[in-house]
Design a protein around this motif. Structure first.
Motif, mmCIF file in Angstrom:
data_model
loop_
_atom_site.group_PDB
_atom_site.id
_atom_site.type_symbol
_atom_site.label_atom_id
_atom_site.label_comp_id
_atom_site.label_asym_id
_atom_site.label_seq_id
_atom_site.Cartn_x
_atom_site.Cartn_y
_atom_site.Cartn_z
ATOM 1 N N LEU A 18 -24.097 -38.768 31.421
ATOM 2 C CA LEU A 18 -23.819 -40.202 31.392
ATOM 3 C C LEU A 18 -23.105 -40.649 30.123
ATOM 4 O O LEU A 18 -22.237 -41.523 30.180
ATOM 5 C CB LEU A 18 -25.118 -40.999 31.524
ATOM 6 N N ASP A 19 -23.434 -40.076 28.997
ATOM 7 C CA ASP A 19 -22.825 -40.506 27.742
ATOM 8 C C ASP A 19 -21.490 -39.831 27.446
ATOM 9 O O ASP A 19 -20.893 -40.087 26.411
ATOM 10 C CB ASP A 19 -23.790 -40.276 26.580
ATOM 11 N N LYS A 20 -20.994 -39.005 28.357
ATOM 12 C CA LYS A 20 -19.747 -38.266 28.132
ATOM 13 C C LYS A 20 -18.523 -38.949 28.738
ATOM 14 O O LYS A 20 -17.426 -38.461 28.633
ATOM 15 C CB LYS A 20 -19.853 -36.842 28.691
ATOM 16 N N GLY A 21 -18.699 -40.049 29.419
ATOM 17 C CA GLY A 21 -17.568 -40.786 29.959
ATOM 18 C C GLY A 21 -17.531 -40.798 31.471
ATOM 19 O O GLY A 21 -18.200 -40.011 32.138
ATOM 20 N N CYS A 22 -16.732 -41.696 32.003
ATOM 21 C CA CYS A 22 -16.658 -41.907 33.448
ATOM 22 C C CYS A 22 -16.080 -40.698 34.178
ATOM 23 O O CYS A 22 -16.544 -40.342 35.252
ATOM 24 C CB CYS A 22 -15.826 -43.150 33.726
ATOM 25 N N GLY A 23 -15.074 -40.071 33.607
ATOM 26 C CA GLY A 23 -14.456 -38.921 34.255
ATOM 27 C C GLY A 23 -15.420 -37.764 34.420
ATOM 28 O O GLY A 23 -15.456 -37.107 35.457
ATOM 29 N N SER A 24 -16.219 -37.524 33.406
ATOM 30 C CA SER A 24 -17.206 -36.445 33.481
ATOM 31 C C SER A 24 -18.267 -36.731 34.529
ATOM 32 O O SER A 24 -18.703 -35.828 35.241
ATOM 33 C CB SER A 24 -17.875 -36.252 32.121
ATOM 34 N N ILE A 25 -18.666 -37.980 34.624
ATOM 35 C CA ILE A 25 -19.674 -38.359 35.618
ATOM 36 C C ILE A 25 -19.128 -38.151 37.022
ATOM 37 O O ILE A 25 -19.808 -37.601 37.894
ATOM 38 C CB ILE A 25 -20.111 -39.822 35.420
ATOM 39 N N ILE A 26 -17.893 -38.572 37.260
ATOM 40 C CA ILE A 26 -17.296 -38.455 38.595
ATOM 41 C C ILE A 26 -17.114 -36.992 38.983
ATOM 42 O O ILE A 26 -17.447 -36.590 40.102
ATOM 43 C CB ILE A 26 -15.952 -39.213 38.647
ATOM 44 N N ILE A 27 -16.603 -36.184 38.057
ATOM 45 C CA ILE A 27 -16.409 -34.762 38.347
ATOM 46 C C ILE A 27 -17.737 -34.087 38.654
ATOM 47 O O ILE A 27 -17.870 -33.350 39.641
ATOM 48 C CB ILE A 27 -15.700 -34.064 37.164
ATOM 49 N N THR A 28 -18.727 -34.351 37.832
ATOM 50 C CA THR A 28 -20.040 -33.736 38.045
ATOM 51 C C THR A 28 -20.673 -34.226 39.339
ATOM 52 O O THR A 28 -21.284 -33.450 40.076
ATOM 53 C CB THR A 28 -20.962 -34.041 36.852
ATOM 54 N N PHE A 29 -20.510 -35.498 39.646
ATOM 55 C CA PHE A 29 -21.065 -36.050 40.884
ATOM 56 C C PHE A 29 -20.418 -35.411 42.107
ATOM 57 O O PHE A 29 -21.110 -35.026 43.054
ATOM 58 C CB PHE A 29 -20.875 -37.566 40.911
ATOM 59 N N LEU A 30 -19.093 -35.286 42.091
ATOM 60 C CA LEU A 30 -18.403 -34.677 43.235
ATOM 61 C C LEU A 30 -18.786 -33.212 43.413
ATOM 62 O O LEU A 30 -19.012 -32.748 44.534
ATOM 63 C CB LEU A 30 -16.890 -34.810 43.069
ATOM 64 N N LEU A 31 -18.877 -32.483 42.312
ATOM 65 C CA LEU A 31 -19.285 -31.083 42.415
ATOM 66 C C LEU A 31 -20.731 -30.951 42.867
ATOM 67 O O LEU A 31 -21.078 -30.009 43.585
ATOM 68 C CB LEU A 31 -19.079 -30.380 41.075
ATOM 69 N N THR A 32 -21.577 -31.886 42.498
ATOM 70 C CA THR A 32 -22.965 -31.864 42.954
ATOM 71 C C THR A 32 -23.045 -32.148 44.448
ATOM 72 O O THR A 32 -23.884 -31.565 45.145
ATOM 73 C CB THR A 32 -23.807 -32.884 42.169
ATOM 74 N N ILE A 33 -22.175 -33.010 44.949
ATOM 75 C CA ILE A 33 -22.150 -33.288 46.391
ATOM 76 C C ILE A 33 -21.716 -32.049 47.159
ATOM 77 O O ILE A 33 -22.288 -31.716 48.201
ATOM 78 C CB ILE A 33 -21.218 -34.477 46.699
ATOM 79 N N PHE A 34 -20.717 -31.334 46.636
ATOM 80 C CA PHE A 34 -20.235 -30.130 47.321
ATOM 81 C C PHE A 34 -21.219 -28.972 47.237
ATOM 82 O O PHE A 34 -21.216 -28.097 48.082
ATOM 83 C CB PHE A 34 -18.878 -29.705 46.762
ATOM 84 N N GLY A 35 -22.011 -28.970 46.221
ATOM 85 C CA GLY A 35 -23.020 -27.930 46.056
ATOM 86 C C GLY A 35 -23.758 -28.161 44.760
ATOM 87 O O GLY A 35 -23.159 -28.532 43.750
ATOM 88 N N TRP A 36 -25.050 -27.939 44.782
ATOM 89 C CA TRP A 36 -25.860 -28.230 43.613
ATOM 90 C C TRP A 36 -25.502 -27.310 42.439
ATOM 91 O O TRP A 36 -25.420 -27.769 41.300
ATOM 92 C CB TRP A 36 -27.333 -28.091 43.989
ATOM 93 N N VAL A 37 -25.272 -26.044 42.710
ATOM 94 C CA VAL A 37 -24.979 -25.080 41.641
ATOM 95 C C VAL A 37 -23.676 -25.422 40.906
ATOM 96 O O VAL A 37 -23.653 -25.400 39.671
ATOM 97 C CB VAL A 37 -24.971 -23.633 42.186
#
Length: 52
Positions: A18-37
């Motif tokens: 959360l404290d790393k910026g909006c782009g990091s949150i979006i990338i991590t969120f999308l990758l989490t949706i595609f797969g948790w690992v």
């Protein structure tokens, strides 16, 4: 990186960056949706990056 941040990466990767910026949150969120690992790996890589 603290042990609490690593535990948060494992439980919910987008919350850990959360404290790393909006782009990091979006990338991590999308990758989490595609797969948790991939989300966990992305969160750990983002948190270990010394430039950010």
């Amino acid at each position: 990186m603290s042990i609490w941040r690593v535990i948060l990466c494992i439980i919910c990767p987008p919350l850990a960056v959360l404290d790393k910026g909006c782009g990091s949150i979006i990338i991590t969120f999308l990758l989490t949706i595609f797969g948790w690992v991939p989300g966990v790996i992305a969160a750990l890589v983002i948190l270990n990056n010394p430039e950010r």
